[in-house]
Write a protein that holds these residues in place. Structure first.
Motif, PDB file in Angstrom:
ATOM      1  N   ARG A  86     -10.032   4.709  -7.364  1.00 42.43           N
ATOM      2  CA  ARG A  86      -9.076   5.852  -8.777  1.00 42.43           C
ATOM      3  C   ARG A  86      -7.901   4.992  -8.945  1.00 42.43           C
ATOM      4  N   ARG A  87      -8.601   5.242 -10.300  1.00 43.17           N
ATOM      5  CA  ARG A  87      -7.207   4.653 -10.938  1.00 43.17           C
ATOM      6  C   ARG A  87      -5.801   5.745 -11.141  1.00 43.17           C
TER       7      ARG A  87
ATOM      8  N   ALA B 169       0.768  -1.034   0.351  1.00 36.64           N
ATOM      9  CA  ALA B 169      -0.105   0.461  -0.119  1.00 36.64           C
ATOM     10  C   ALA B 169       0.272   0.929  -0.420  1.00 36.64           C
ATOM     11  N   GLN B 170       0.801   2.617  -1.280  1.00 40.18           N
ATOM     12  CA  GLN B 170       0.688   3.332  -1.031  1.00 40.18           C
ATOM     13  C   GLN B 170       0.278   4.643  -0.167  1.00 40.18           C
ATOM     14  N   GLN B 171       0.860   4.842   0.690  1.00 41.55           N
ATOM     15  CA  GLN B 171      -0.013   5.930   1.950  1.00 41.55           C
ATOM     16  C   GLN B 171       1.029   7.551   1.922  1.00 41.55           C
TER      17      GLN B 171
ATOM     18  N   ASP C 140      -3.313   2.170  -1.836  1.00 41.03           N
ATOM     19  CA  ASP C 140      -3.013   1.113  -3.181  1.00 41.03           C
ATOM     20  C   ASP C 140      -4.182  -0.324  -2.673  1.00 41.03           C
ATOM     21  N   LYS C 141      -4.776  -0.371  -4.360  1.00 39.90           N
ATOM     22  CA  LYS C 141      -5.535  -1.785  -4.043  1.00 39.90           C
ATOM     23  C   LYS C 141      -5.089  -2.520  -5.720  1.00 39.90           C
ATOM     24  N   GLY C 142      -4.378  -3.361  -5.856  1.00 41.20           N
ATOM     25  CA  GLY C 142      -4.393  -3.696  -7.264  1.00 41.20           C
ATOM     26  C   GLY C 142      -4.663  -2.188  -7.769  1.00 41.20           C
TER      27      GLY C 142
END
Length: 56
Positions: free
Chosen positions: A40-41, A2-4, A22-24
């Motif tokens: 969101r992408r 995950a990006q925080q 981030d999730k996938g």
């Protein structure tokens, strides 16, 4: 992984602390108050969702 991205809460709303996760291929904004934004992408759009949530 995950990006925080921690965004600082405005002084008048200390209970709203937002991050992005981030999730996938998607990114979501989340807040310590329990709110979560749509997937969101674009990470930049998730950050905008978080800023809009904190603004009220």
């Amino acid at each position: 992984m995950a990006q925080q991205d921690g965004l600082e809460p405005p002084p008048n709303l200390p209970e709203h602390r937002t991050t992005t996760q981030d999730k996938g291929p998607f990114c979501m904004a989340r807040c310590t108050c329990g709110w979560s934004g749509p997937a969101r992408r674009a990470r930049s759009q998730a950050r905008t969702d978080a800023e809009n949530h904190r603004a009220g």
